[in-house]
Design a protein around this motif. Structure first.
Motif, PDB file in Angstrom:
ATOM      1  N   ASP A 238      -2.516  12.196  -0.314  1.00  0.00           N
ATOM      2  CA  ASP A 238      -3.162  10.892  -0.196  1.00  0.00           C
ATOM      3  C   ASP A 238      -4.324  10.780  -1.181  1.00  0.00           C
ATOM      4  O   ASP A 238      -4.548   9.713  -1.775  1.00  0.00           O
ATOM      5  CB  ASP A 238      -3.661  10.676   1.236  1.00  0.00           C
TER       6      ASP A 238
ATOM      7  N   PRO B 213      -7.759   3.312  -5.883  1.00  0.00           N
ATOM      8  CA  PRO B 213      -8.459   3.428  -4.592  1.00  0.00           C
ATOM      9  C   PRO B 213      -7.820   2.618  -3.469  1.00  0.00           C
ATOM     10  O   PRO B 213      -7.808   3.046  -2.313  1.00  0.00           O
ATOM     11  CB  PRO B 213      -9.863   2.924  -4.913  1.00  0.00           C
ATOM     12  N   LYS B 214      -7.249   1.467  -3.799  1.00  0.00           N
ATOM     13  CA  LYS B 214      -6.604   0.629  -2.787  1.00  0.00           C
ATOM     14  C   LYS B 214      -5.129   0.995  -2.596  1.00  0.00           C
ATOM     15  O   LYS B 214      -4.440   0.388  -1.784  1.00  0.00           O
ATOM     16  CB  LYS B 214      -6.732  -0.844  -3.158  1.00  0.00           C
ATOM     17  N   ARG B 215      -4.632   1.942  -3.382  1.00  0.00           N
ATOM     18  CA  ARG B 215      -3.246   2.433  -3.312  1.00  0.00           C
ATOM     19  C   ARG B 215      -2.220   1.326  -3.555  1.00  0.00           C
ATOM     20  O   ARG B 215      -1.116   1.332  -3.000  1.00  0.00           O
ATOM     21  CB  ARG B 215      -2.985   3.110  -1.962  1.00  0.00           C
TER      22      ARG B 215
ATOM     23  N   THR C  77       0.845  -1.199   0.000  1.00  0.00           N
ATOM     24  CA  THR C  77       0.000   0.000   0.000  1.00  0.00           C
ATOM     25  C   THR C  77       0.880   1.249   0.000  1.00  0.00           C
ATOM     26  O   THR C  77       1.700   1.442   0.903  1.00  0.00           O
ATOM     27  CB  THR C  77      -0.911   0.028   1.238  1.00  0.00           C
TER      28      THR C  77
ATOM     29  N   ARG D 229      -4.923   7.914  -4.095  1.00  0.00           N
ATOM     30  CA  ARG D 229      -6.161   7.123  -4.166  1.00  0.00           C
ATOM     31  C   ARG D 229      -6.873   7.295  -5.510  1.00  0.00           C
ATOM     32  O   ARG D 229      -7.579   6.388  -5.962  1.00  0.00           O
ATOM     33  CB  ARG D 229      -7.099   7.514  -3.025  1.00  0.00           C
TER      34      ARG D 229
END
Length: 352
Positions: free
Chosen positions: A214, A222-224, A121, A218
């Protein structure tokens, strides 16, 4: 195209495994008000090796399964010993593979215990671009030291003992951009293997760098997920938007001193005494710079003459000289040269 990255990785260590690892630093903290469990902070970092990743493992003393593994590293420095070098598409999978192996070695685990980059992530990411502009590095920085970005605070950092701007930084609450002299940064760094070679490579490089928020990360995924976020095409789009916004994609054109003087003398509404005053004012700006010129005049006089000079020459900036700075683009865009709207500001800091 990328420099610093920070990722979170799901790796659970047993107490025995934690005890066997050669940590370089251990700290702890606890919230006495909440009577909570102590939090343990472990770190691995080889300060003797340039580009060595920072590995941080955090867990609750009474619950090792409550953990966080964070790894922060400069991608090009980790791969090539310096962040002077731009990454190419082929470098990305090479980096993921090398870092995964490095983490496993440091934690004394088999590589299969470390998830691949699909499961990493992204928590921090810097995108960047090197522009080879030769002797024009200082000219670009001088112009952009006067450029403002809405909702960003501008900070200027100068060469030690001088007013020569080496870094222009625009900082918002969750995002940062900067433009800087890469050769000066390398030169000021501590000695390390092959520094002289890296310094030669950095000569004439103007570096543009953005620390993403951030929300931006994203938007890319969206889940990075690192495998989706760290793509060269993503960096190109973000950098080009920044260059379009700050005006560098359009290029920069100065007005020659002779042209300024001619416009002043050919303005019939000005009295002879004011023409002479404006010619002197413009000449001083050209020879000594705005900061020195500002110090010579009372602030009210300086502002009035600056405003009148701008009106007279028909521009919102005071860029006087014979320099033409080419446009800077990452994406393939037709080059052109037009004025950049800037406003003179006072240098506020020195870079140590």
């Amino acid at each position: 195209m990328f420099d610093t990255i920070k990722v979170g990785i799901k790796v659970t260590l047993s107490r025995q495994e934690i005890d066997l690892i050669q940590w370089t630093q251990t700290n702890s903290s606890c919230n006495s008000k909440k009577n909570s469990s102590k939090t343990i902070f472990k770190k691995i970092h080889d300060s003797s090796k340039k580009g060595s990743p920072f590995i941080r493992y955090t867990y609750k003393e009474d619950d090792p399964n409550s953990y966080w593994l964070k790894v922060e590293v400069s991608i090009p420095t980790f791969l090539y010993g310096s962040n002077v070098y731009e990454l190419k598409n082929k470098d990305i999978p090479k980096f993921f593979k090398k870092l995964r192996k490095y983490i496993a070695e440091q934690l004394q685990l088999q590589v299969v215990r470390i998830p691949d980059a699909h499961g990493w992530t992204v928590e921090k990411l810097h995108v960047c671009k090197n522009f080879q502009v030769g002797s024009n590095v200082e000219h670009y920085l001088k112009v952009m030291s006067n450029a403002t970005i809405s909702k960003y605070k501008i900070n200027l950092y100068c060469a030690k003992g001088s007013n020569t701007v080496e870094t222009v930084e625009w900082k918002a609450s969750k995002r940062k951009e900067k433009l800087y002299n890469k050769e000066a940064e390398v030169q000021q760094g501590k000695d390390y293997p092959n520094k002289d070679i890296h310094q030669k490579v950095s000569s004439g490089i103007l570096r543009y760098e953005i620390e993403l928020s951030d929300d931006e990360i994203r938007m890319l995924c969206p889940k990075r997920s690192a495998i989706e976020v760290v793509k060269i095409d993503n960096a190109i789009k973000i950098l080009q938007r920044g260059l379009n916004r700050n005006g560098l994609s359009d290029g920069i054109k100065y007005t020659s001193l002779m042209e300024v003087i001619n416009r002043i003398n050919n303005t019939p509404s000005l009295k002879i005494s004011m023409k002479e005053a404006l010619v002197s004012f413009a000449t001083e700006i050209h020879l000594f710079g705005v900061t020195t010129c500002r110090a010579k005049y009372a602030e009210s006089t300086f502002r009035k003459r600056r405003k009148l000079l701008r009106t007279t020459i028909g521009t919102k900036e005071l860029l006087i000289g014979d320099v033409k700075l080419p446009s800077l683009n990452v994406a393939k865009i037709q080059k052109k040269i037009v004025p950049v709207l800037v406003e003179q500001r006072t240098i506020i800091g020195n870079k140590s």
